[in-house]
Design an enzyme around this catalytic site. Structure first.
Site: not given
Ligand SMILES: *Cc1c(COP(=O)(O)O)cnc(C)c1O
Length: 411
Positions: A47, A49, A192, A218, A221, A227
């Site tokens: 933990y 936090e 994002d 993220t 990807k 993840r």
């Molecule tokens: C995949 C994605 C997310 C979310 O990611 P998770 O890890 O699945 O919660 C947010 N924004 C965009 C543009 C994405 O492609």
């Protein structure tokens, strides 16, 4: 001897499935074994936090070091001044940002979901669309971002937050225009980069840090890490950074996943290597190459091409739905996902399109001649959608390619 939990058998079967299938899901990647090792480590026991040297738990001596290394590597990789590596996922990263800078009822301007946006950008079935008001911009006739519409809607609704960054947009986005519009109407700009973070890290896509007040991503990807999520920014707006930190913890999360943060640190270091740059370059090369073959074979590609790791195929001229294409291709061990096309008249569970991404086949270093074969197989199956003989024939071909290019070298 106690019998092994059947979960381990299922993990083995999943490994086999991954090895035996050609994965063209644009949001997926393969993490290398060091990343998997860190993610499966004893760090899960701890933990922690709080933040560096300000923890709510004792015993964080090494945890502090790990988190600091992760942050510093991410700063170096993306040329950021501020980084928070604690978000459990991309969705958590976005929610933390909203929670830091918006009040319930404030207005967000973002890309329409079926034009390439993401659920967490104010869709009414996501918490973001329940807490905040949302206006959506869209693609124009050429299936590129309609920047005039972004400006028009910004002027009309004065959104507190504008979001750029998408899940199924295959083109280079002009961040500069977004910055200009956000400044003009005094909005915050969130970019994002979840899908394109690997391309950004390799300098193959404009780095959004220069333009946005805040960047979220993220790490799993194109970046090909564990993840998880991350929040970054450039500049010296300490007040904003403190707000985001408290929004992540204690705002929306409890303890950070230190095993994942350690794996993120490994991923950031990998991404600084020249090898990674070549990998990302090849992802785009393969994507452009596949899109070109599809066009030659009379398939309709949204925006007629791609600049990135992904593209969308509009199947309307083939008279098949996305869900049917997904199902039939998976019978031949080709994994793609159904995806809405701009202004799709079919429901998100059916769709008129499919999305194809080349991160995974590039990770496997599959040669061009076989990528051509994979593309031909997809075309043949889609053109003969109810012909099981053709599916069977192509399954054999696909399995052979998989065997030739393993993901992991176990055994
Ligand atoms: C995949 C994605 C997310 C979310 O990611 P998770 O890890 O699945 O919660 C947010 N924004 C965009 C543009 C994405 O492609």
């Amino acid at each position: 001897m106690e019998k092994q939990d059947k979960i381990f058998k299922l993990i083995k079967l999943e490994l086999k499935r991954q090895e035996n299938n050609i994965n063209l899901i644009a949001s997926e990647s393969y993490a290398n074994l060091n990343i998997i090792k860190a993610q499966g480590s004893i760090l899960t026991n701890k933990y922690a936090e709080g933040y560096y040297k300000k923890r709510y738990y004792a015993g964080c001596k090494y945890i502090d070091k790990i988190e600091k290394i992760a942050i510093n590597r991410a700063k170096k990789l993306f040329k950021a001044d501020y980084v928070n590596v604690q978000p459990h996922s991309g969705s958590q990263a976005n929610l933390a940002v909203f929670n830091a800078i918006l009040k319930p009822g404030d207005t967000i301007l973002s890309m329409k979901l079926n034009h390439g946006g993401h659920l967490t950008h104010g869709s009414k079935i996501n918490i973001s669309g329940k807490i905040y008001k949302t206006k959506f911009y869209n693609l124009n006739k050429k299936e590129k971002i309609d920047y005039n519409k972004v400006e028009y809607l910004s002027k009309k609704y004065k959104p507190k937050l504008i979001i750029a960054g998408f899940s199924s947009y295959s083109r280079i986005c002009n961040w500069k225009i977004f910055k200009y519009i956000a400044n003009l109407y005094k909005s915050h700009l969130l970019i994002d980069m979840a899908h394109i973070a690997g391309l950004v890290a390799a300098k193959l896509y404009p780095n959004p840090l220069k333009y946005a007040h805040i960047v979220t991503s993220t790490t799993h990807k194109t970046l090909s890490g564990p993840r998880g999520g991350i929040i970054l920014a450039k500049g010296d707006n300490i007040k904003l950074y403190n707000k985001i930190n408290s929004s992540v913890f204690p705002g929306i999360q409890g303890g950070p996943l230190m095993h994942v943060i350690a794996a993120k640190a490994i991923c950031f270091k990998e991404a600084l290597k020249n090898k990674f740059k070549i990998y990302q370059k090849n992802i785009i090369k393969n994507s452009k190459y596949m899109a070109k073959i599809f066009i030659k074979k009379k398939f309709k590609i949204v925006s007629n091409g791609t600049d990135t790791h992904l593209f969308l195929i509009n199947l309307n001229n083939k008279n098949i739905t996305g869900i049917k294409a997904e199902k039939k291709l998976s019978l031949a061990n080709i994994i793609i996902n159904k995806n809405c096309i701009p202004d799709d008249n079919k429901k998100p569970f059916i769709t008129s399109g499919i999305r194809i991404g080349t991160t995974c086949i590039t990770y496997r270093k599959i040669k061009r001649k076989y990528i051509k074969q994979i593309t031909y197989s997809i075309c043949e199956i889609l053109n003969n959608i109810n012909n099981y003989k053709i599916i069977k024939k192509n399954k054999k071909i696909i399995k052979k390619i998989c065997k030739k290019y393993p993901i992991y070298n176990f055994n």
